[in-house]
Scaffold this active site. Structure first.
Site, PDB file in Angstrom:
ATOM      1  N   TYR A  53      38.576   3.660   0.104  1.00 21.08           N
ATOM      2  CA  TYR A  53      37.264   3.479  -0.162  1.00 21.08           C
ATOM      3  C   TYR A  53      36.378   4.617  -0.132  1.00 21.08           C
ATOM      4  CZ  TYR A  53      38.376  -1.713   0.548  1.00 21.08           C
ATOM      5  OH  TYR A  53      38.636  -2.822   0.416  1.00 21.08           O
ATOM      6  N   LEU A 218      32.157 -14.302  -3.199  1.00 19.10           N
ATOM      7  CA  LEU A 218      31.032 -14.789  -3.977  1.00 19.10           C
ATOM      8  C   LEU A 218      31.437 -14.307  -5.612  1.00 19.10           C
ATOM      9  CD1 LEU A 218      27.698 -13.843  -2.436  1.00 19.10           C
ATOM     10  CD2 LEU A 218      28.757 -15.878  -2.166  1.00 19.10           C
TER      11      LEU A 218
END
Length: 332
Positions: A53, A218
């Site tokens: 990341y 989501l």
């Protein structure tokens, strides 16, 4: 905040997992630290990251941001369950060098040492394999993990993006070797709009006692009121990436509209409903939420206390029907 056991372990984790992929690329260090402080204040004790990341020339940056936060003290390290991942290439820039990625014993050892340094800690609570490695046998992987556990540098091992058969293979080999607990968690893509994990991944996780940690709850913003934001001219995630690509599909667009209409009728917020639905699914430990702002974190925390009425749950199943477990999903 509610807490649950992580799979078959004695480890207690919050029902929400703080995802940190945005820390660095989209959220600066000061705001990232503020979000982690707010999460801790809200009772979120489970923080998830990965060595890659930060991405590209900044890979490792996210772990460094977390490490600087932990170094502030205040019992931060003692309060959190810290999870990171290994697999992606962390070698020097330029032509790819061998043995700086995947799951060889060499790269696992190298990855742990580098992550510990960036995270400024002496141990990783949950060390996750970010993807399957078809070229490295699990005997080698577990041998490397066993050494790290004995050294106190890793407590538990988990998987991410594993198919059901690899979860079974990993834990059967761990059981045959003895002395290792095997995988205790699986981090997979799972949400209302993407339910294929229900076919084999989640049943395998339940069979072997793995906690399921859904990522993209989501679906890249699709389930967070994407059409409403599109009409209002807001929501950058709704106009780019997976969400925008998905909305080009007229059938899916119709499903999302039905979803938003059903949520509006119930007087609820789309993102809250998507998270609450996952929190009620069998085998789910907690979804990963990746807030870029404090407001997004507060919204996610609200979902923990939300109990969806039976009629709304039934309507959600009609709008987004899952495939069902295998083999019934594809056979008689």
């Amino acid at each position: 905040m509610e807490y649950t056991q992580l799979g078959r372990t004695g480890l207690k984790v919050s029902r929400l997992v703080l995802g940190t992929m945005n820390f660095g690329p989209q959220t600066d260090e000061a705001d990232s630290h503020a979000i982690m402080d707010a999460a801790l204040d809200a009772g979120v004790n489970f923080i998830d990251t990965a060595n890659v990341y930060g991405w590209g020339e900044n890979k490792g940056r996210t772990e460094s941001i977390i490490g600087n936060w932990l170094a502030k003290g205040g019992d931060r390290r003692d309060k959190v369950v810290l999870a990171t991942k290994v697999y992606g290439n962390m070698g020097p820039d330029g032509p790819a060098w061998p043995n700086h990625d995947r799951l060889s014993a060499l790269n696992i050892r190298r990855g742990v040492e580098a992550s510990l340094k960036r995270l400024q800690t002496d141990h990783i609570d949950l060390y996750q394999f970010h993807h399957i490695d078809r070229n490295t046998p699990f005997e080698e992987i577990w041998q490397a993990v066993d050494v790290l556990v004995q050294q106190g540098k890793v407590l538990y091992a988990g998987s991410s993006n594993f198919p059901g058969y690899k979860i079974a293979q990993a834990n059967e080999i761990a059981a045959r070797r003895g002395g290792t607990i095997g995988l205790v968690s699986e981090q997979c893509l799972y949400n209302l709009a993407e339910r294929r994990a229900e076919m084999e991944v989640i049943p395998a996780a339940q069979e072997y006692g793995l906690g399921v940690i859904p990522w993209s709850p989501l679906h890249g913003g699709l389930l967070g009121g994407a059409l409403r934001k599109e009409r209002e001219g807001g929501g950058s995630r709704s106009t780019s990436g997976r969400s925008a690509d998905s909305l080009k599909d007229s059938a899916l667009r119709e499903q999302v509209q039905r979803y938003e209409d059903a949520v509006d009728k119930a007087g609820l917020q789309p993102g809250d409903v998507a998270l609450a639905w996952l929190l009620g699914r069998p085998g789910v430990t907690g979804p990963i939420v990746g807030p870029r702002t404090r407001e997004q974190l507060d919204s996610a925390v609200r979902a923990v206390d939300l109990r969806l009425p039976a009629e709304l749950l039934a309507e959600l199943d009609e709008i987004f029907p899952g495939p069902g477990p295998s083999p019934e999903a594809f056979a008689w």
